[in-house]
Design a protein around this motif. Structure first.
Motif, PDB file in Angstrom:
ATOM      1  N   ASN A   1      39.063  30.236  32.952  1.00  0.00           N
ATOM      2  CA  ASN A   1      37.930  29.329  32.786  1.00  0.00           C
ATOM      3  C   ASN A   1      37.841  28.913  31.321  1.00  0.00           C
ATOM      4  N   THR A   2      37.691  27.637  31.067  1.00  0.00           N
ATOM      5  CA  THR A   2      37.559  27.198  29.674  1.00  0.00           C
ATOM      6  C   THR A   2      36.232  26.495  29.447  1.00  0.00           C
ATOM      7  N   GLU A   3      35.473  26.323  30.510  1.00  0.00           N
ATOM      8  CA  GLU A   3      34.180  25.650  30.379  1.00  0.00           C
ATOM      9  C   GLU A   3      33.191  26.565  29.665  1.00  0.00           C
ATOM     10  N   GLY A   4      32.575  26.075  28.591  1.00  0.00           N
ATOM     11  CA  GLY A   4      31.631  26.905  27.841  1.00  0.00           C
ATOM     12  C   GLY A   4      32.291  27.666  26.710  1.00  0.00           C
ATOM     13  N   ALA A   5      33.604  27.468  26.536  1.00  0.00           N
ATOM     14  CA  ALA A   5      34.280  28.164  25.444  1.00  0.00           C
ATOM     15  C   ALA A   5      34.147  27.357  24.161  1.00  0.00           C
ATOM     16  N   ALA A   6      33.975  28.044  23.048  1.00  0.00           N
ATOM     17  CA  ALA A   6      33.897  27.351  21.766  1.00  0.00           C
ATOM     18  C   ALA A   6      35.251  26.713  21.454  1.00  0.00           C
ATOM     19  N   GLN A   7      36.305  27.451  21.728  1.00  0.00           N
ATOM     20  CA  GLN A   7      37.650  26.897  21.577  1.00  0.00           C
ATOM     21  C   GLN A   7      38.599  27.695  22.453  1.00  0.00           C
ATOM     22  N   VAL A   8      39.747  27.113  22.714  1.00  0.00           N
ATOM     23  CA  VAL A   8      40.784  27.850  23.441  1.00  0.00           C
ATOM     24  C   VAL A   8      41.896  28.104  22.434  1.00  0.00           C
ATOM     25  N   PRO A   9      41.952  29.299  21.861  1.00  0.00           N
ATOM     26  CA  PRO A   9      42.938  29.552  20.808  1.00  0.00           C
ATOM     27  C   PRO A   9      44.363  29.371  21.324  1.00  0.00           C
ATOM     28  N   GLU A  10      45.212  28.970  20.426  1.00  0.00           N
ATOM     29  CA  GLU A  10      46.592  28.717  20.804  1.00  0.00           C
ATOM     30  C   GLU A  10      47.265  30.003  21.251  1.00  0.00           C
TER      31      GLU A  10
ATOM     32  N   VAL B   1      31.460  43.996  43.118  1.00  0.00           N
ATOM     33  CA  VAL B   1      31.111  43.386  44.400  1.00  0.00           C
ATOM     34  C   VAL B   1      32.062  43.814  45.502  1.00  0.00           C
ATOM     35  N   GLU B   2      33.259  44.221  45.117  1.00  0.00           N
ATOM     36  CA  GLU B   2      34.262  44.594  46.105  1.00  0.00           C
ATOM     37  C   GLU B   2      35.182  45.632  45.483  1.00  0.00           C
ATOM     38  N   GLY B   3      35.739  46.486  46.311  1.00  0.00           N
ATOM     39  CA  GLY B   3      36.707  47.450  45.807  1.00  0.00           C
ATOM     40  C   GLY B   3      36.061  48.567  45.013  1.00  0.00           C
ATOM     41  N   ASN B   4      36.888  49.298  44.265  1.00  0.00           N
ATOM     42  CA  ASN B   4      36.410  50.479  43.551  1.00  0.00           C
ATOM     43  C   ASN B   4      36.579  50.339  42.046  1.00  0.00           C
ATOM     44  N   PRO B   5      35.715  51.001  41.286  1.00  0.00           N
ATOM     45  CA  PRO B   5      35.902  51.006  39.837  1.00  0.00           C
ATOM     46  C   PRO B   5      37.154  51.791  39.458  1.00  0.00           C
ATOM     47  N   ILE B   6      37.580  51.627  38.223  1.00  0.00           N
ATOM     48  CA  ILE B   6      38.764  52.346  37.751  1.00  0.00           C
ATOM     49  C   ILE B   6      38.312  53.647  37.109  1.00  0.00           C
ATOM     50  N   THR B   7      38.800  54.752  37.623  1.00  0.00           N
ATOM     51  CA  THR B   7      38.369  56.038  37.079  1.00  0.00           C
ATOM     52  C   THR B   7      39.545  56.900  36.652  1.00  0.00           C
ATOM     53  N   THR B   8      40.745  56.411  36.805  1.00  0.00           N
ATOM     54  CA  THR B   8      41.894  57.222  36.400  1.00  0.00           C
ATOM     55  C   THR B   8      42.567  56.580  35.202  1.00  0.00           C
ATOM     56  N   GLU B   9      43.343  57.399  34.496  1.00  0.00           N
ATOM     57  CA  GLU B   9      43.992  56.877  33.292  1.00  0.00           C
ATOM     58  C   GLU B   9      45.242  56.094  33.633  1.00  0.00           C
ATOM     59  N   ALA B  10      45.860  56.427  34.759  1.00  0.00           N
ATOM     60  CA  ALA B  10      47.078  55.722  35.137  1.00  0.00           C
ATOM     61  C   ALA B  10      46.828  55.017  36.468  1.00  0.00           C
ATOM     62  N   GLY B  11      47.816  54.366  36.990  1.00  0.00           N
ATOM     63  CA  GLY B  11      47.677  53.780  38.309  1.00  0.00           C
ATOM     64  C   GLY B  11      47.842  52.277  38.343  1.00  0.00           C
ATOM     65  N   SER B  12      48.004  51.660  37.180  1.00  0.00           N
ATOM     66  CA  SER B  12      48.268  50.227  37.113  1.00  0.00           C
ATOM     67  C   SER B  12      47.298  49.430  37.967  1.00  0.00           C
ATOM     68  N   GLN B  13      46.013  49.602  37.668  1.00  0.00           N
ATOM     69  CA  GLN B  13      45.011  48.881  38.430  1.00  0.00           C
ATOM     70  C   GLN B  13      44.294  47.883  37.535  1.00  0.00           C
ATOM     71  N   VAL B  14      43.614  46.945  38.170  1.00  0.00           N
ATOM     72  CA  VAL B  14      42.881  45.963  37.407  1.00  0.00           C
ATOM     73  C   VAL B  14      41.651  45.532  38.193  1.00  0.00           C
ATOM     74  N   LEU B  15      40.559  45.258  37.467  1.00  0.00           N
ATOM     75  CA  LEU B  15      39.366  44.679  38.089  1.00  0.00           C
ATOM     76  C   LEU B  15      39.238  43.258  37.559  1.00  0.00           C
ATOM     77  N   ILE B  16      38.968  42.307  38.445  1.00  0.00           N
ATOM     78  CA  ILE B  16      38.858  40.924  37.981  1.00  0.00           C
ATOM     79  C   ILE B  16      37.506  40.337  38.370  1.00  0.00           C
ATOM     80  N   HIS B  17      37.134  39.265  37.687  1.00  0.00           N
ATOM     81  CA  HIS B  17      35.854  38.620  37.936  1.00  0.00           C
ATOM     82  C   HIS B  17      35.940  37.821  39.231  1.00  0.00           C
ATOM     83  N   GLU B  18      34.816  37.776  39.912  1.00  0.00           N
ATOM     84  CA  GLU B  18      34.702  37.038  41.172  1.00  0.00           C
ATOM     85  C   GLU B  18      35.244  35.607  41.041  1.00  0.00           C
ATOM     86  N   LYS B  19      34.825  34.933  39.967  1.00  0.00           N
ATOM     87  CA  LYS B  19      35.220  33.527  39.808  1.00  0.00           C
ATOM     88  C   LYS B  19      36.706  33.404  39.516  1.00  0.00           C
TER      89      LYS B  19
END
Lengths: 425, 445
Positions: free
Chosen positions: B107-116, B144-162
């Motif tokens: 998303n770039t809407e509302g950003a002051a700038q999009v750095p190179e 909103v969905e899924g589980n939080p990250i509670t382990t140090e490993a596991g290659s997981q990611v949480l992303i924003h709904e939008k």
């Protein structure tokens, strides 16, 4: 010889024994009185601990029930703002220690000679809270900032300013200096004169990225400032909503009373609570409350144990002293004195001692906690024996004494004078 | 008849008197023992309060080339006085790709700038427990969905709904996080959950694109370590928050930590956070003082009462003393007989008192304990229509409060009790012993 005189004469002639019983009564009563005072002191101290947890609640605009409008800066809420009257009304509710509400702006400041006060950044604007009572500002309450010189901004201070020590030193400013602020020097904004009333130190680590979730992260902590709400209003006179309050924080005196205070606040009829949200914040208190109430329970138990034991001791002592007077009882009965009169004499003797011992215990217990406290280098200012404690102890103690004498003379009184005299040692 | 026998016989034949004495001593000993056990219990309670005030220090190793290595973290955790509660954090930026290596849209809407170089990148936040990150605790983020990250490993990611909607990602999908400078260095991660923000971002229009809420992802520490330091198999972190048991020891612990090897402490920032404790410190000490004073008052008065009682008892035996002396028994052995009687009864009383005070302590303990475990915090829905935001209270790992008679306390009461019995009996007998048998017998009542 009537029994009153007999009782007095006995007490006076057996003065050593009387003195011993007196001392015992005095000691035990002092113990109970001190115990009661300590229980009260503990209550007070626990309240003080709860007071330091910074329990608070936030009143903010409820955007979901208000209307929305759009302008050139995007859409904005038309919900009503928090007014100063509202703040005063809520602030006057019992149990509220203080409150703060602030508007944030990024003005520029100038010394009296017109030089710009420089910041860490190239841009010389300060992230400024136009605050009513800066003491209760989140940054000070959480301990991230600490006021090291001067005073906090209060409501009745129309043009105070607080800067960080770094900025004050770098710009050669000291307490009492006059500083003028302009919200935006490139626009037609008025210049407002302020006085530097306080200087703060930054204790937190601003470089820690954990704090970087909001707008304020673009400023270094040393480029933060606090000015009087009034001064902020004057600076932001050209901006319609710029000086209106979005939210306010109220701190309560006793965290345990937070819910009650909030309930009382919600009863204020002049405020339309549909338009505002109240959120409680007492995390610290919640964390310590169980351990704190454990301490309370333990001390209360201690006092209960002391009181119960004291009662048992009094009964034991009196029964012992009555039982050793079997011979005397026999003689009294033999000379034709009625049993009730004999018992009454014993009761009277005990009460005679108590009448002296109880008031003295009141005086000595006032000393005892303080003396012991200072003896071990611990303050005991809160331990105060009140007249109520004394009344309680005097009444309950009196009843207990009479009952104890009656109970311990039962065995003697059941016997005939002849039996008693023949049983004598 | 020797004096031991006399003492025993006296105690047995004067049952009433002996019983009264026994009861008296028992009550006193029980009181003292109970007081002492309560005192040690309040010490535990006080330590719990200190611990619950959550003093901690933060290590900021952002400027170090390789952060805080895993070994050092475990060394730090071994330092005496840490409560075991800690949070590790890292922050970086990453370019986002789908599983096939195609760039994802931000998303770039509302950003002051999009750095190179950040056209498809965003901020990466790694935390030992994503739920405890300030975005979630203070910034109003919510799963909103899924589980939080509670382990140090596991290659997981949480992303924003939008972000998920924009790129058609859902829980269970794989995406790639790439180093912003070296886009070939990528690491595959699984979408473990989707979050949203409940509060508007207030830096809209001021923040660069990668800091916008929509473009932030949360991941585990080892993934962040790979992105930041290129490590594999080991996890280095930028920040660590370490909680201590006793905030009073914070200074000492921080010094200890700075003596550990493996990290250039000169270039790290250590910050202490114990404001809650500092606020409460004085009042807490006051509370502790009150407990102390209570115990002192009880002890002093108990001893006083005991001494008076023994004196009172002995004074009733002037007659008997006179008879003994008249019979030619030496004063010393009479005194010894009296002492023996008291000691005999005191020993029995002290033995029993262990049982009674343990029972009482147990009773107090169990009534307290039930309070601790059954205490639930009422969550009052103060907002009316808004959801009650209160979370269940977290487990702070507080010590269980035990009210028990310790061996030291028991020994202490034995020693003091015996000394006191002997001393007060001897003291009370002194004036009687000073008199001649004749004057004693003539003085008899």
């Amino acid at each position: 010889m009537n029994l009153g005189i007999r009782a007095i004469l006995y007490s006076a002639r057996k003065w050593k024994k009387t003195l011993l019983v007196f001392c015992l009564l005095l000691a035990i009563t002092t113990l109970v009185l001190s115990g009661l005072a300590i229980a009260d002191a503990q209550e007070e101290q626990a309240e003080e601990v709860r007071g330091t947890t910074g329990a608070s609640f936030t009143v903010e605009r409820n955007l979901s029930t208000g209307g929305w409008a759009s302008g050139n800066g995007g859409s904005y809420s038309t919900q009503e703002f928090i007014t100063e009257e509202m703040l005063q009304e809520i602030g006057s509710v019992d149990g509220i220690a203080g409150y703060d509400a602030a508007v944030v702006s990024m003005p520029y400041y100038y010394t009296q000679s017109g030089e710009s006060i420089v910041t860490e950044d190239v841009n010389n604007s300060f992230y400024t809270y136009g605050s009513l009572n800066s003491e209760y500002n989140e940054l000070f309450v959480s301990g991230r900032f600490e006021l090291v010189e001067g005073t906090h901004i209060t409501e009745d201070m129309p043009n105070g300013l607080i800067l960080s020590r770094d900025r004050a030193e770098k710009n050669g400013l000291k307490l009492g200096d006059k500083v003028s602020g302009i919200n935006n020097p490139y626009a037609d904004d008025p210049e407002v004169e302020m006085e530097l009333v306080g200087i703060f130190d930054v204790l937190a680590d601003k470089d820690d990225e954990a704090t970087m979730y909001d707008a304020a992260t673009l400023w270094d902590y040393t480029d933060y400032a606090f000015c009087s709400y009034n001064a902020m209003k004057e600076m932001a006179v050209n901006y319609e909503d710029g000086s209106k309050l979005q939210e306010a924080h109220f701190f309560v005196e006793d965290a345990a009373q937070l819910d009650n205070v909030i309930a009382e606040v919600q009863n204020i009829s002049s405020i339309n609570w549909d338009n505002f949200i109240i959120t409680a914040n007492d995390e610290v208190y919640q964390n310590i409350s169980s351990a704190l109430s454990d301490t309370g329970t333990l001390i209360t138990t201690l006092i209960v144990v002391i009181t119960a034991v004291s009662m048992v001791l009094i009964i034991l002592i009196l029964s012992m002293s009555i039982r050793s007077r079997k011979r005397e009882t026999g003689i009294l009965l033999a000379v034709g004195i009625a049993k009730p009169a004999v018992i009454l004499q014993y009761v009277l003797e005990t009460l005679l001692i108590a009448v002296v011992a109880f008031p003295l215990a009141y005086l000595s217990s006032k000393q005892v906690a303080g003396t012991l406290g200072t003896l071990f280098g611990k303050a005991a200012e809160n331990v105060i024996v009140t007249p109520e404690h004394f009344m309680l102890v005097a009444i309950v103690g009196g009843i207990l004494l009479v009952a104890a004498v009656l109970v311990s003379s039962i065995s003697t009184m059941r016997l005939k004078p002849k039996q008693i005299l023949s049983q004598m040692e | 008849m020797n004096l031991c026998k006399r003492a025993c016989l006296y105690s047995i034949r004067k049952k009433g008197k002996t019983l009264t004495l026994l009861a008296f001593l028992l009550v006193m000993a029980t009181l003292m023992l109970t007081c002492l056990s309560i005192q040690s219990a309040t010490e535990t309670a006080n330590a719990n309060i200190k611990k619950a005030l959550l003093g901690y220090f933060t290590i900021n190793a952002k400027t170090l080339e390789s952060g805080i290595p895993e070994d050092t973290v475990s060394q730090i955790l071994d330092v005496d006085g840490l409560s075991g509660r800690y949070t590790l954090r890292s922050y970086t930026y990453a370019a986002y790709f789908d599983a096939d290596g195609n760039l994802l849209e931000i998303n770039t809407e509302g950003a002051a700038q999009v750095p190179e170089g950040y056209e498809n990148a965003g901020r990466v936040v790694a935390n030992s427990n994503s739920q405890e990150d300030s975005y979630f605790t203070d910034g109003g983020f919510e799963m909103v969905e899924g589980n939080p990250i509670t382990t140090e490993a596991g290659s997981q990611v949480l992303i924003h709904e939008k972000f998920a909607q924009r790129n058609g990602l859902s829980v269970g999908d794989t995406m790639l996080l790439g180093n912003v400078e070296d886009k070939d260095k990528t690491i595959p991660v699984t979408v473990a959950g989707i979050f949203t923000n409940t509060e508007e971002q207030d830096s809209i229009g001021m923040a660069p694109s990668y800091d916008l809420y929509d473009n932030i992802v949360f991941t585990d520490l080892s993934t962040a370590s790979f992105l930041l330091y290129g490590t594999e198999g080991t996890t280095n972190v930028q920040y660590g928050d370490f909680y201590v048991n006793d905030p009073d020891e914070l200074e000492r612990i921080m010094t200890d930590v700075q003596e550990l090897d493996g990290v250039d402490w000169e270039n790290c920032t250590l910050t202490r956070y114990d404001n809650d404790y500092q606020n409460a410190k004085e009042s807490l000490e006051g509370l502790q003082n009150i407990v102390f004073i209570a115990i002192a008052v009880v002890s002093v008065i108990c001893f006083l009462v005991l001494a008076l009682f023994l004196t009172l008892r002995l004074r009733g035996r002037i007659h008997e003393t006179g008879v003994y002396l008249a019979m030619g028994i030496s004063k010393g052995s009479v005194l010894l007989q009296y002492l023996l009687e008291v000691i005999l009864v005191a020993a029995i009383a002290l033995f029993i008192s262990f049982g009674t005070s343990t029972a009482i302590s147990h009773q107090i303990g169990s009534s307290l304990l039930s309070q601790v475990t059954s205490e639930t915090y009422e969550t009052v829905d103060l907002t009316g229509e808004n959801e009650a935001a209160q979370e269940p209270t977290e487990d702070l790992g507080l010590a269980e409060i035990e009210v028990a008679v310790s061996a030291e306390d028991y020994a202490l009461v034995w020693a003091f009790g015996m000394v006191l019995c002997v001393a007060s009996t001897a003291l009370a007998a002194y004036p009687i012993m000073k008199m001649k048998p004749k004057s004693i017998l003539s003085q008899m009542s």
